[in-house]
Scaffold this motif. Structure first.
Motif, PDB file in Angstrom:
ATOM      1  N   ALA A  22      39.990  26.337 -20.146  1.00  0.00           N
ATOM      2  CA  ALA A  22      41.452  26.025 -20.641  1.00  0.00           C
ATOM      3  C   ALA A  22      42.205  26.746 -19.488  1.00  0.00           C
ATOM      4  CB  ALA A  22      41.735  26.559 -21.894  1.00  0.00           C
ATOM      5  N   ILE A  23      42.075  27.702 -18.974  1.00  0.00           N
ATOM      6  CA  ILE A  23      43.012  28.327 -17.921  1.00  0.00           C
ATOM      7  C   ILE A  23      42.605  27.554 -16.456  1.00  0.00           C
ATOM      8  CG2 ILE A  23      41.566  30.203 -17.019  1.00  0.00           C
ATOM      9  CD1 ILE A  23      45.336  29.804 -17.607  1.00  0.00           C
ATOM     10  N   SER A  24      41.299  27.096 -16.365  1.00  0.00           N
ATOM     11  CA  SER A  24      41.107  26.638 -14.803  1.00  0.00           C
ATOM     12  C   SER A  24      41.508  25.254 -14.745  1.00  0.00           C
ATOM     13  CB  SER A  24      39.299  26.520 -15.019  1.00  0.00           C
ATOM     14  OG  SER A  24      38.818  25.726 -15.637  1.00  0.00           O
ATOM     15  N   ILE A  25      41.619  24.401 -15.458  1.00  0.00           N
ATOM     16  CA  ILE A  25      41.949  23.047 -15.499  1.00  0.00           C
ATOM     17  C   ILE A  25      43.468  22.886 -14.868  1.00  0.00           C
ATOM     18  CG2 ILE A  25      42.616  20.789 -16.610  1.00  0.00           C
ATOM     19  CD1 ILE A  25      39.944  21.360 -18.325  1.00  0.00           C
ATOM     20  N   PRO A  26      44.506  23.736 -15.653  1.00  0.00           N
ATOM     21  CA  PRO A  26      45.707  23.712 -15.232  1.00  0.00           C
ATOM     22  C   PRO A  26      45.974  24.185 -13.703  1.00  0.00           C
ATOM     23  CG  PRO A  26      45.711  24.941 -17.030  1.00  0.00           C
ATOM     24  CD  PRO A  26      44.259  24.376 -17.089  1.00  0.00           C
ATOM     25  N   ALA A  27      45.117  25.347 -13.583  1.00  0.00           N
ATOM     26  CA  ALA A  27      45.268  26.138 -12.290  1.00  0.00           C
ATOM     27  C   ALA A  27      44.593  25.330 -11.331  1.00  0.00           C
ATOM     28  CB  ALA A  27      44.518  27.618 -12.735  1.00  0.00           C
ATOM     29  N   ASP A  28      43.966  24.202 -11.726  1.00  0.00           N
ATOM     30  CA  ASP A  28      43.225  23.370 -10.623  1.00  0.00           C
ATOM     31  C   ASP A  28      42.066  24.138  -9.790  1.00  0.00           C
ATOM     32  OD1 ASP A  28      42.744  21.015  -9.238  1.00  0.00           O
ATOM     33  OD2 ASP A  28      44.095  21.596  -7.472  1.00  0.00           O
ATOM     34  N   MET A  29      41.246  24.655 -10.560  1.00  0.00           N
ATOM     35  CA  MET A  29      40.076  25.390  -9.995  1.00  0.00           C
ATOM     36  C   MET A  29      38.979  25.423 -11.060  1.00  0.00           C
ATOM     37  SD  MET A  29      41.574  29.262 -10.094  1.00  0.00           S
ATOM     38  CE  MET A  29      43.031  28.746  -9.169  1.00  0.00           C
ATOM     39  N   SER A  30      37.716  25.744 -10.892  1.00  0.00           N
ATOM     40  CA  SER A  30      36.691  25.653 -11.426  1.00  0.00           C
ATOM     41  C   SER A  30      36.702  26.882 -12.595  1.00  0.00           C
ATOM     42  CB  SER A  30      35.453  25.577 -10.955  1.00  0.00           C
ATOM     43  OG  SER A  30      34.942  26.865 -10.381  1.00  0.00           O
ATOM     44  N   ALA A  31      36.091  26.758 -13.575  1.00  0.00           N
ATOM     45  CA  ALA A  31      35.786  27.914 -14.430  1.00  0.00           C
ATOM     46  C   ALA A  31      34.952  28.902 -13.913  1.00  0.00           C
ATOM     47  CB  ALA A  31      35.246  27.222 -15.932  1.00  0.00           C
ATOM     48  N   ALA A  32      33.915  28.363 -13.166  1.00  0.00           N
ATOM     49  CA  ALA A  32      33.136  29.395 -12.571  1.00  0.00           C
ATOM     50  C   ALA A  32      33.818  30.197 -11.577  1.00  0.00           C
ATOM     51  CB  ALA A  32      31.866  28.732 -12.025  1.00  0.00           C
ATOM     52  N   TYR A  33      34.735  29.666 -11.025  1.00  0.00           N
ATOM     53  CA  TYR A  33      35.569  30.539  -9.950  1.00  0.00           C
ATOM     54  C   TYR A  33      36.395  31.536 -10.698  1.00  0.00           C
ATOM     55  CZ  TYR A  33      38.553  31.869  -5.895  1.00  0.00           C
ATOM     56  OH  TYR A  33      39.326  32.427  -4.971  1.00  0.00           O
ATOM     57  N   VAL A  34      37.115  31.106 -11.559  1.00  0.00           N
ATOM     58  CA  VAL A  34      37.862  32.048 -12.485  1.00  0.00           C
ATOM     59  C   VAL A  34      37.145  33.053 -13.109  1.00  0.00           C
ATOM     60  CG1 VAL A  34      39.362  32.262 -14.764  1.00  0.00           C
ATOM     61  CG2 VAL A  34      39.548  30.367 -13.225  1.00  0.00           C
ATOM     62  N   HIS A  35      36.062  32.537 -13.521  1.00  0.00           N
ATOM     63  CA  HIS A  35      34.748  33.788 -14.009  1.00  0.00           C
ATOM     64  C   HIS A  35      34.334  34.694 -12.969  1.00  0.00           C
ATOM     65  CE1 HIS A  35      31.850  35.708 -16.592  1.00  0.00           C
ATOM     66  NE2 HIS A  35      30.921  35.281 -15.597  1.00  0.00           N
ATOM     67  N   LYS A  36      34.395  34.365 -11.530  1.00  0.00           N
ATOM     68  CA  LYS A  36      34.091  34.969 -10.632  1.00  0.00           C
ATOM     69  C   LYS A  36      35.107  36.101 -10.319  1.00  0.00           C
ATOM     70  CE  LYS A  36      30.527  32.400  -8.368  1.00  0.00           C
ATOM     71  NZ  LYS A  36      30.082  31.624  -7.253  1.00  0.00           N
ATOM     72  N   LEU A  37      36.376  35.697 -10.337  1.00  0.00           N
ATOM     73  CA  LEU A  37      37.578  36.373 -10.179  1.00  0.00           C
ATOM     74  C   LEU A  37      37.575  37.492 -11.306  1.00  0.00           C
ATOM     75  CD1 LEU A  37      40.321  33.673  -9.302  1.00  0.00           C
ATOM     76  CD2 LEU A  37      39.617  35.521  -7.574  1.00  0.00           C
ATOM     77  N   GLU A  38      37.462  37.121 -12.601  1.00  0.00           N
ATOM     78  CA  GLU A  38      37.622  38.104 -13.543  1.00  0.00           C
ATOM     79  C   GLU A  38      36.495  39.145 -13.400  1.00  0.00           C
ATOM     80  OE1 GLU A  38      39.546  35.419 -17.160  1.00  0.00           O
ATOM     81  OE2 GLU A  38      37.533  36.219 -17.330  1.00  0.00           O
ATOM     82  N   PRO A  47      45.582  33.276  -1.773  1.00  0.00           N
ATOM     83  CA  PRO A  47      46.985  33.607  -2.318  1.00  0.00           C
ATOM     84  C   PRO A  47      47.285  32.334  -3.236  1.00  0.00           C
ATOM     85  CG  PRO A  47      46.822  34.595  -0.335  1.00  0.00           C
ATOM     86  CD  PRO A  47      45.754  33.620  -0.420  1.00  0.00           C
ATOM     87  N   ARG A  48      46.758  31.478  -2.738  1.00  0.00           N
ATOM     88  CA  ARG A  48      47.185  30.017  -3.547  1.00  0.00           C
ATOM     89  C   ARG A  48      46.742  29.958  -4.853  1.00  0.00           C
ATOM     90  NH1 ARG A  48      45.323  23.974  -2.216  1.00  0.00           N
ATOM     91  NH2 ARG A  48      46.770  22.845  -3.738  1.00  0.00           N
ATOM     92  N   SER A  49      45.311  30.442  -4.953  1.00  0.00           N
ATOM     93  CA  SER A  49      44.537  30.400  -6.304  1.00  0.00           C
ATOM     94  C   SER A  49      45.428  31.438  -6.937  1.00  0.00           C
ATOM     95  CB  SER A  49      43.251  30.710  -6.158  1.00  0.00           C
ATOM     96  OG  SER A  49      42.419  29.779  -5.404  1.00  0.00           O
TER      97      SER A  49
END
Length: 124
Positions: A22-38, A47-49
């Motif tokens: 749900a957060i990755s779609i509007p942020a225009d990145m993959s859920a896997a990348y968001v998970h790795k960030l977390e 910085p863009r991400s």
């Protein structure tokens, strides 16, 4: 330090009751990348991400830049916007005034081009 960034992102996402998807779609990145960030597994998040995630999660951009190591503690405590010193730390070099103005003009051009592609009015 990146562990703190990940914790901040995860806490904000969970507080809003959002899934990774749900957060990755509007942020225009993959859920896997968001998970790795977390998880603190991205050594140099762009910085863009960080800006896109911050906008979606309601976290100030400068806060995320600080947690990612792009800003010094003094910049965060002062609450300054991205001015000369902060911009220099983002670019990794001291910039002359003309170089700073050239970068600023380039960023304005990129924003204008994005606005034209997406038909979104430009911020003033």
């Amino acid at each position: 330090m990146l562990t703190n960034l990940g914790l901040e992102l995860k806490t904000a996402r969970q507080a809003r009751g959002l899934s990774l998807q749900a957060i990755s779609i509007p942020a225009d990145m993959s859920a896997a990348y968001v998970h790795k960030l977390e998880q603190g597994k991205v050594e140099t998040p762009s910085p863009r991400s960080l800006r896109r995630l911050g906008e979606e999660l309601g976290i100030p951009y400068t806060r995320l830049l600080g947690l990612a190591g792009y800003l010094e503690e003094a910049d965060l405590k002062s609450g300054r916007s991205l001015g000369t010193d902060a911009a220099d730390s983002l670019f990794g070099h001291k910039l002359s005034e003309s170089e700073r103005q050239a970068v600023q003009a380039f960023v304005r051009l990129l924003v204008e081009q994005r606005s034209l592609r997406t038909n979104i009015p430009q911020p003033k």
